[in-house]
Design a protein around this motif. Structure first.
Motif, PDB file in Angstrom:
ATOM      1  N   ASP A 256       0.833  -1.214   0.000  1.00  0.00           N
ATOM      2  CA  ASP A 256       0.000   0.000   0.000  1.00  0.00           C
ATOM      3  C   ASP A 256       0.858   1.251   0.000  1.00  0.00           C
ATOM      4  OD1 ASP A 256       0.911   0.101   2.713  1.00  0.00           O
ATOM      5  OD2 ASP A 256      -0.782  -1.167   3.278  1.00  0.00           O
ATOM      6  N   ALA A 258       3.537   3.737  -1.784  1.00  0.00           N
ATOM      7  CA  ALA A 258       4.067   4.110  -3.100  1.00  0.00           C
ATOM      8  C   ALA A 258       5.584   3.963  -3.147  1.00  0.00           C
ATOM      9  CB  ALA A 258       3.679   5.554  -3.400  1.00  0.00           C
ATOM     10  N   SER A 261       6.421   0.220  -3.404  1.00  0.00           N
ATOM     11  CA  SER A 261       6.149  -0.400  -4.711  1.00  0.00           C
ATOM     12  C   SER A 261       7.141   0.080  -5.760  1.00  0.00           C
ATOM     13  CB  SER A 261       4.692  -0.237  -5.158  1.00  0.00           C
ATOM     14  OG  SER A 261       4.299   1.106  -5.167  1.00  0.00           O
ATOM     15  N   SER A 262       7.602   1.325  -5.638  1.00  0.00           N
ATOM     16  CA  SER A 262       8.609   1.769  -6.614  1.00  0.00           C
ATOM     17  C   SER A 262       9.967   1.141  -6.309  1.00  0.00           C
ATOM     18  CB  SER A 262       8.694   3.292  -6.681  1.00  0.00           C
ATOM     19  OG  SER A 262       9.422   3.808  -5.610  1.00  0.00           O
ATOM     20  N   ASP A 291       1.302  -2.233  -6.982  1.00  0.00           N
ATOM     21  CA  ASP A 291       0.760  -1.316  -5.989  1.00  0.00           C
ATOM     22  C   ASP A 291      -0.700  -1.669  -5.709  1.00  0.00           C
ATOM     23  OD1 ASP A 291       1.358   1.369  -4.524  1.00  0.00           O
ATOM     24  OD2 ASP A 291      -0.679   1.543  -5.333  1.00  0.00           O
ATOM     25  N   LEU A 323       4.599   7.040  -6.939  1.00  0.00           N
ATOM     26  CA  LEU A 323       3.519   6.326  -7.615  1.00  0.00           C
ATOM     27  C   LEU A 323       3.300   6.929  -9.013  1.00  0.00           C
ATOM     28  CD1 LEU A 323       1.793   3.981  -6.680  1.00  0.00           C
ATOM     29  CD2 LEU A 323       0.005   5.562  -6.033  1.00  0.00           C
ATOM     30  N   GLN A 327       6.003   5.201 -11.354  1.00  0.00           N
ATOM     31  CA  GLN A 327       5.275   4.037 -11.867  1.00  0.00           C
ATOM     32  C   GLN A 327       4.129   4.406 -12.814  1.00  0.00           C
ATOM     33  OE1 GLN A 327       4.737   0.850  -8.696  1.00  0.00           O
ATOM     34  NE2 GLN A 327       5.093   2.619  -7.389  1.00  0.00           N
ATOM     35  N   CYS A 391      -1.197   8.039  -1.170  1.00  0.00           N
ATOM     36  CA  CYS A 391      -0.879   6.611  -1.022  1.00  0.00           C
ATOM     37  C   CYS A 391       0.545   6.348  -0.531  1.00  0.00           C
ATOM     38  CB  CYS A 391      -1.067   5.906  -2.362  1.00  0.00           C
ATOM     39  SG  CYS A 391      -2.711   6.076  -3.029  1.00  0.00           S
ATOM     40  N   CYS A 392       1.106   7.252   0.225  1.00  0.00           N
ATOM     41  CA  CYS A 392       2.487   7.058   0.656  1.00  0.00           C
ATOM     42  C   CYS A 392       2.626   7.542   2.101  1.00  0.00           C
ATOM     43  CB  CYS A 392       3.401   7.857  -0.266  1.00  0.00           C
ATOM     44  SG  CYS A 392       5.100   7.905   0.289  1.00  0.00           S
TER      45      CYS A 392
END
Ligand code: SF4
Ligand code: SF4
Length: 430
Positions: A256, A258, A261-262, A291, A323, A327, A391-392
């Motif tokens: 969850d 950002a 996920s990066s 993500d 994000l 991404q 989201c971070c």
């Protein structure tokens, strides 16, 4: 790995045509109107460093470290130069020539051992509760902290009492028919600073047919290390996490955060581990990473229950750089918000501009970070939104600080918290 052989340093620098496009979009250059603070200047500096024209010293490090690593320059560069990667590689090269005990303690000892990181967070919580933190502020003790940490400790003023990890099991069954087995990469920021986000993530994933496994041995994604010249430690963390997650037969690896996920993406794995023996294992791992927002839209096609709201809540959305820029994920979080009954999404004028938090940046460059934050807050406040979604964990922390700083009554949330609330109880009563 020799800094000169890292692909962006070896191959990309020569593609710079000095057009200045990167400079025109850089939020730091907008504040410090000086070529040495601009991405184009950084590219030139790294080239001089590579060619031995300048020494790898702390003065050059400080100039490069003005960069937020927001990647705005990289995505706007017509020559396709990964300017942030050049910068990260150069910081690491300089650090290796000028090691510091303080950084080793923070990034090698504390931030590679989840137990120790958790203990220090608890100590922070204890200091808030016992009144030691305000006392330290009043007596000026916090001014003794290194860099801008003395000023920035107010950012960390609301550390939760319990981590997500202490409230979660390692495994959750899917509710109803199982569709996917998902590995949940629980990052440090969500775990220690936003445990409610982790609980909401598990709640929504399991409600949507996912068996969720949270490997207990997960370590930091390594992004703070990349930003702070600790590339080698970031590599070790990546290798550790790849080995842990590859032991399971996951359909997807979801996070969850950002930044996580990066950091776990194929692009970053290639940057960190390209050419090493582990490269194939890293690709196997990274190809499963997705993500949470993208997963819920693209794979699950989530339907959020109608709870019969007759009031609307105004929500605005801030794009985390890791994000949107790293991404290209912009539409999915917005689509999620629009699917929540009762939510009206109001766009801010500059959703894609960095908030100035950027992980540890606010801790090392507090004053500059606040200038960037103040601009972001102006555009947020123009929307009149009652909730600010992003989201971070780093953006959440920064924007919470922004709402306090500007006395703006708005709650900062991750979209997953609103979704989980929609499943469990109406956001607003009928
Ligand atoms: S946008 Fe790219 S090509 Fe243009 S000056 Fe910046 S780094 Fe060089
Ligand atoms: S990554 Fe962001 S802050 Fe750094 S040079 Fe590029 S645009 Fe500027």
């Amino acid at each position: 790995m020799d800094f000169r052989n890292i692909p962006p340093v070896k191959e990309q620098i020569m593609k710079c045509v000095r057009c200045g496009k990167c400079r025109s979009v850089c939020p730091v250059f907008a504040e410090i109107r000086n070529e040495t603070a601009a991405p184009r200047g950084h590219v030139f500096m790294v080239q001089m460093l590579r060619d031995g024209v300048v020494e790898p010293n702390n003065e050059i490090y400080e100039r490069l470290a003005n960069c937020l690593m927001c990647e705005t320059c990289s995505i706007n560069c017509p020559s396709g130069i990964d300017i942030h990667e050049l910068n990260a590689a150069a910081r690491s090269y300089i650090y290796e020539n000028n090691p510091s005990l303080g950084k080793e303690l923070i990034f090698d000892t504390l931030w590679t051992k989840p137990g120790l990181l958790k203990t220090s967070t608890k100590l922070m919580w204890g200091a808030q509760k016992t009144g030691l933190q305000p006392l330290a502020r009043r007596t000026g003790l916090t001014r003794l902290l290194p860099g801008d940490l003395g000023k920035a400790e107010q950012i960390l003023s609301s550390v939760p009492a319990r981590s997500a990890r202490s409230q979660l099991k390692n495994k959750y069954k899917a509710q109803g028919e199982k569709k996917y087995t998902v590995g949940y990469f629980l990052g440090c920021g969500t775990d220690l600073l936003n445990p409610g986000v982790a609980l909401a993530t598990v709640d929504v994933l399991t409600r949507n047919g996912c068996e969720v496994i949270i490997p207990p041995e997960t370590k930091c994604c390594g992004l703070p290390h990349i930003a702070n010249g600790k590339l080698e430690t970031a590599r070790l963390l990546a290798i550790h996490n790849i080995k842990i997650f590859n032991m399971y037969d996951f359909d997807y690896i979801i996070t969850d955060c950002a930044s996580c996920s990066s950091a776990l993406s194929r692009k970053n794995m290639e940057f960190l581990l390209g050419g090493l023996k582990i490269e194939d294992e890293a690709k196997l791992f990274a190809d499963k990473v997705m993500d949470l927002t993208k997963f819920l839209i693209e794979i699950i096609d989530i339907k959020i229950p109608e709870n019969g709201y007759n009031e609307k809540i105004k929500v605005t959305y801030h794009d985390p750089c890791h994000l949107a820029n790293a991404q290209g994920i912009k539409s999915e979080p917005r689509e999620l918000l629009k699917r929540i009954p009762g939510v009206t999404l109001i766009e801010m004028s500059d959703a894609n501009r960095c908030c100035g938090g950027s992980g540890t940046y606010v801790l090392t460059h507090y004053d500059l970070s606040m200038k960037i934050l103040d601009k972001k807050m102006d555009s947020i406040m123009e929307t009149g939104a009652e909730k600010i979604a992003t989201c971070c964990p780093s953006c959440i922390m920064q924007l919470k600080h922004g709402t306090k700083r500007h006395n703006y009554k708005s709650e900062v949330v991750h979209p997953i918290e609103l979704i989980s609330q929609a499943y469990n109880k109406p956001i607003l009563k009928k």
